[in-house]
Design a protein around this motif. Sequence first.
Motif, PDB file in Angstrom:
ATOM      1  N   ILE A 195      -1.024  12.352  -8.214  1.00 45.07           N
ATOM      2  CA  ILE A 195      -1.167  11.002  -7.660  1.00 45.07           C
ATOM      3  C   ILE A 195      -2.576  10.494  -7.927  1.00 45.07           C
ATOM      4  N   ILE A 196      -2.662   9.320  -8.515  1.00 50.29           N
ATOM      5  CA  ILE A 196      -3.921   8.568  -8.580  1.00 50.29           C
ATOM      6  C   ILE A 196      -3.732   7.351  -7.688  1.00 50.29           C
ATOM      7  N   TRP A 197      -4.656   7.126  -6.785  1.00 50.84           N
ATOM      8  CA  TRP A 197      -4.497   6.060  -5.786  1.00 50.84           C
ATOM      9  C   TRP A 197      -5.755   5.191  -5.734  1.00 50.84           C
ATOM     10  N   GLU A 198      -5.514   3.890  -5.594  1.00 53.72           N
ATOM     11  CA  GLU A 198      -6.624   2.984  -5.314  1.00 53.72           C
ATOM     12  C   GLU A 198      -6.240   2.087  -4.144  1.00 53.72           C
ATOM     13  N   GLY A 199      -7.140   1.998  -3.174  1.00 56.47           N
ATOM     14  CA  GLY A 199      -6.939   1.097  -2.047  1.00 56.47           C
ATOM     15  C   GLY A 199      -7.389  -0.304  -2.409  1.00 56.47           C
ATOM     16  N   GLU A 200      -6.945  -1.264  -1.624  1.00 54.38           N
ATOM     17  CA  GLU A 200      -7.316  -2.641  -1.941  1.00 54.38           C
ATOM     18  C   GLU A 200      -8.827  -2.856  -1.934  1.00 54.38           C
TER      19      GLU A 200
ATOM     20  N   ASN B 229       9.428  15.319 -12.421  1.00 53.90           N
ATOM     21  CA  ASN B 229       9.192  15.486 -13.858  1.00 53.90           C
ATOM     22  C   ASN B 229       7.764  15.913 -14.185  1.00 53.90           C
ATOM     23  N   GLY B 230       6.955  16.142 -13.175  1.00 54.11           N
ATOM     24  CA  GLY B 230       5.574  16.557 -13.415  1.00 54.11           C
ATOM     25  C   GLY B 230       4.696  15.454 -13.975  1.00 54.11           C
ATOM     26  N   ALA B 231       5.039  14.202 -13.669  1.00 60.58           N
ATOM     27  CA  ALA B 231       4.296  13.059 -14.198  1.00 60.58           C
ATOM     28  C   ALA B 231       3.129  12.704 -13.288  1.00 60.58           C
ATOM     29  N   THR B 232       2.251  11.841 -13.781  1.00 62.61           N
ATOM     30  CA  THR B 232       1.171  11.270 -12.982  1.00 62.61           C
ATOM     31  C   THR B 232       1.619   9.902 -12.498  1.00 62.61           C
ATOM     32  N   THR B 233       1.705   9.742 -11.174  1.00 61.34           N
ATOM     33  CA  THR B 233       2.155   8.477 -10.600  1.00 61.34           C
ATOM     34  C   THR B 233       0.973   7.769  -9.941  1.00 61.34           C
ATOM     35  N   PHE B 234       0.843   6.490 -10.213  1.00 60.39           N
ATOM     36  CA  PHE B 234      -0.269   5.688  -9.706  1.00 60.39           C
ATOM     37  C   PHE B 234       0.189   4.851  -8.520  1.00 60.39           C
ATOM     38  N   LEU B 235      -0.619   4.803  -7.467  1.00 63.57           N
ATOM     39  CA  LEU B 235      -0.325   4.022  -6.273  1.00 63.57           C
ATOM     40  C   LEU B 235      -1.458   3.041  -6.020  1.00 63.57           C
ATOM     41  N   TYR B 236      -1.089   1.810  -5.680  1.00 65.69           N
ATOM     42  CA  TYR B 236      -2.077   0.795  -5.297  1.00 65.69           C
ATOM     43  C   TYR B 236      -1.675   0.217  -3.954  1.00 65.69           C
ATOM     44  N   GLU B 237      -2.614   0.161  -3.039  1.00 62.24           N
ATOM     45  CA  GLU B 237      -2.299  -0.192  -1.657  1.00 62.24           C
ATOM     46  C   GLU B 237      -2.064  -1.679  -1.413  1.00 62.24           C
ATOM     47  N   GLY B 238      -2.780  -2.565  -2.071  1.00 64.10           N
ATOM     48  CA  GLY B 238      -2.903  -3.925  -1.566  1.00 64.10           C
ATOM     49  C   GLY B 238      -2.104  -4.991  -2.270  1.00 64.10           C
ATOM     50  N   ALA B 239      -2.583  -6.237  -2.112  1.00 66.34           N
ATOM     51  CA  ALA B 239      -1.919  -7.406  -2.676  1.00 66.34           C
ATOM     52  C   ALA B 239      -2.195  -7.499  -4.179  1.00 66.34           C
ATOM     53  N   PRO B 240      -1.222  -8.006  -4.943  1.00 66.73           N
ATOM     54  CA  PRO B 240      -1.374  -8.033  -6.409  1.00 66.73           C
ATOM     55  C   PRO B 240      -2.426  -9.017  -6.903  1.00 66.73           C
ATOM     56  N   MET B 241      -2.843  -9.955  -6.063  1.00 64.60           N
ATOM     57  CA  MET B 241      -3.788 -10.973  -6.527  1.00 64.60           C
ATOM     58  C   MET B 241      -5.054 -10.991  -5.681  1.00 64.60           C
ATOM     59  N   HIS B 242      -5.477  -9.830  -5.213  1.00 64.03           N
ATOM     60  CA  HIS B 242      -6.732  -9.745  -4.466  1.00 64.03           C
ATOM     61  C   HIS B 242      -7.635  -8.690  -5.099  1.00 64.03           C
ATOM     62  N   PRO B 243      -8.924  -8.982  -5.276  1.00 62.11           N
ATOM     63  CA  PRO B 243      -9.606 -10.219  -4.878  1.00 62.11           C
ATOM     64  C   PRO B 243      -9.409 -11.375  -5.849  1.00 62.11           C
ATOM     65  N   GLY B 244      -8.764 -11.127  -6.986  1.00 55.80           N
ATOM     66  CA  GLY B 244      -8.526 -12.181  -7.964  1.00 55.80           C
ATOM     67  C   GLY B 244      -7.155 -12.024  -8.574  1.00 55.80           C
ATOM     68  N   PRO B 245      -6.687 -13.022  -9.300  1.00 51.73           N
ATOM     69  CA  PRO B 245      -5.334 -12.982  -9.877  1.00 51.73           C
ATOM     70  C   PRO B 245      -5.161 -11.969 -10.994  1.00 51.73           C
ATOM     71  N   ASP B 246      -6.237 -11.281 -11.374  1.00 52.21           N
ATOM     72  CA  ASP B 246      -6.141 -10.300 -12.455  1.00 52.21           C
ATOM     73  C   ASP B 246      -6.206  -8.860 -11.944  1.00 52.21           C
ATOM     74  N   ARG B 247      -6.004  -8.645 -10.644  1.00 55.32           N
ATOM     75  CA  ARG B 247      -6.164  -7.292 -10.095  1.00 55.32           C
ATOM     76  C   ARG B 247      -5.251  -6.290 -10.785  1.00 55.32           C
ATOM     77  N   PHE B 248      -3.968  -6.623 -10.969  1.00 58.75           N
ATOM     78  CA  PHE B 248      -3.053  -5.689 -11.625  1.00 58.75           C
ATOM     79  C   PHE B 248      -3.526  -5.346 -13.032  1.00 58.75           C
ATOM     80  N   TRP B 249      -3.936  -6.357 -13.772  1.00 59.13           N
ATOM     81  CA  TRP B 249      -4.327  -6.128 -15.171  1.00 59.13           C
ATOM     82  C   TRP B 249      -5.616  -5.309 -15.238  1.00 59.13           C
ATOM     83  N   SER B 250      -6.511  -5.513 -14.269  1.00 59.91           N
ATOM     84  CA  SER B 250      -7.742  -4.719 -14.243  1.00 59.91           C
ATOM     85  C   SER B 250      -7.437  -3.261 -13.942  1.00 59.91           C
ATOM     86  N   LEU B 251      -6.439  -3.015 -13.089  1.00 59.19           N
ATOM     87  CA  LEU B 251      -6.054  -1.639 -12.769  1.00 59.19           C
ATOM     88  C   LEU B 251      -5.418  -0.952 -13.971  1.00 59.19           C
TER      89      LEU B 251
END
Length: 649
Positions: A102-107, A327-349
């Motif tokens: 698991i790779i995780w990033e909080g908002e 399957n032994g994969a690496t799964t990424f988790l993100y806690e917060g809203a998709p457009m915070h602090p800006g509308p490019d948060r998903f793309w930056s991640l």
Amino acid sequence: MATDTIETNLKENRVFKPSREFARQAHVKSAAQREALSKNAARRPEKYWEKQAAELKWQKKWKKTLEWKPPLAKWFVGGQLNVSENCLDRHLTGPRRNKAAIIWEGEPGDTRTLTYHQLHRETCRFANALKNLGVRKGDRVILYMPLVPEAAIAMLACTRIGAVHSVVFGGFSSQSLRDRIQDTKAKIVITSDGGYRKGKAFGLKQQVDDAVEECASVKKVVVVKRTDQTVGWHPQRDVWWHDAVEGQSAENIPIPLDAEHPLFVLYTSGSTGKPKGILHTTGGYLTVAASTARQVFDLKEDDVYWCTADVGWITGHTYVVYGPLANGATTFLYEGAPMHPGPDRFWSLIAKYGITIFYTAPTAIRAFMRLGDSHPQKHDLSSLRLLGTVGEPINPKAWSWYHTVIGGGRCPIVDTYWQTETGGIMISPLPGATPTKPGSATLAMPGIDAAVVDKNGKEVPNGKGGFLVIRKPWPSMLRTVYGDPERYKKQYFSEFGPKLYFTGDGARRDKDGYFWLLGRVDDVINVSGHRLSTMEVESALVAHPQVAEAAVVSIPHEIKGEGIAAFVTLRRGTEPVAATTKELEKAVVKAIGAIARPDKIRFTDALPKTRSGKIMRRLLRSVASGEAVSGDTTTLEDFSALTKLQEED
């Protein structure tokens, strides 16, 4: 059902074949290979599922693959296994031991990475903590949490000791939480002081306190410290997560569980009245979760996989936690809203973590599309190799934007169809094998016998709309509605008899046999005896260059019986004028026919949606008809969108 079928007129002729480079490295490498796989599975379905199940670690081999007494199914009868062992322990003896699970990033930007070894340790410690708190095999445990690693750890810990988890989405009200606790008679609630969304800390503990006041079954509440906000405390009942695990051993032997042992209960959202708990069991569910994750997402050892769903939904269960980890994969988790602090948060991640597989909902894609291309173009998205969609049919315009702007024209898109009740993906492209068409989920997965039928259960010809059914049992099918077996039969196996599972969705198949989902049968509009798919009308509207999103609902009509009302959100920077309405009417007529011309078109800045991103058409139907809004609105993300529509009415 008043008429035999659903009319379907929308056409989409573009075809996108997998690149040779992608196909060469894929698990399923060609259309011919997929066809052979599907034919063999259709001829001997039990043998096919035996082979998929054999990829898992079983503590005891099953004696009988399928026991089918319609509409009741048991799979891998007599077999024993443990989900936690399959997701963790079996990866510890090789190179995956120190691989990121698991790779995780909080908002706020805080991060954590857990290797398989570390995730195993934390799961064992919490499993021992649960046992110390009195949790035993078969006990129900409620999770009401933000999307933090502890949510996945708690799920895995429950499976390790045979407890049955029920995850309640953190956006639900205390009343919804109370209903689910009471229905399951849960012994433990696991929660957090709160989480972060849109730049603010929100609370969860108070909702739990309010809910459990009327829940005598709850003996303990375990609380993760996430935001450091002040919370109410009941010393005899409440315990901090960090105190519960302190001093606990990092060793815990996973207990063998029957294949039909209950794994989890998950409640379908948006219903009024008594909540509907979907029960999934251990062996069959994990077989489909693991095999479909591998086939549909073509998982490789070096992938960094991101499914944006919350674990409060079935997508989060199957394709955030269990499918990838099995399957032994690496799964990424993100806690917060998709457009915070800006509308490019998903793309930056995606750029920051080198995400290779991205799986999200069409409603999110449409929201991003409305903002224009500049935000994703600021970031390097070249790590992406595969895109996916889930939750509702995707209109061709959004599909094309996703393919071109996010995928750079090189990434296959797997448009997946499935439900909470099915447990795993039922219809989907296989990315190295299936030529795709924008808006089509393409073909049934190997081992799945899906068909489009008329009201008598007879299969309709290709090109004609009807009702989507599954004609043979599959391992991850729901076993019952928790505590209500008659509701299970009535809801899913009464429309076409006890052998045909009715999905509740309309669909058609084109000349190539591809499935096109037409939305919920409840959302079909009967205009002068013509049953029209709301999805097709919405796609015709969204195809207009100025339209970002559209929702279509029925309204009473004195002559036609039902009329069509459309709620339309325009692309940013575009203002509606009288001519826009006429243009949109013409667009629908051209794409579908005069019978589908909207009777009303209303422009709005935002549509009412759930926290999971689904448009709440039930509320729009009330607004369009001039009726008072009633029913459950606890999952509504932004009440102002609904309030503004009501004020304008």
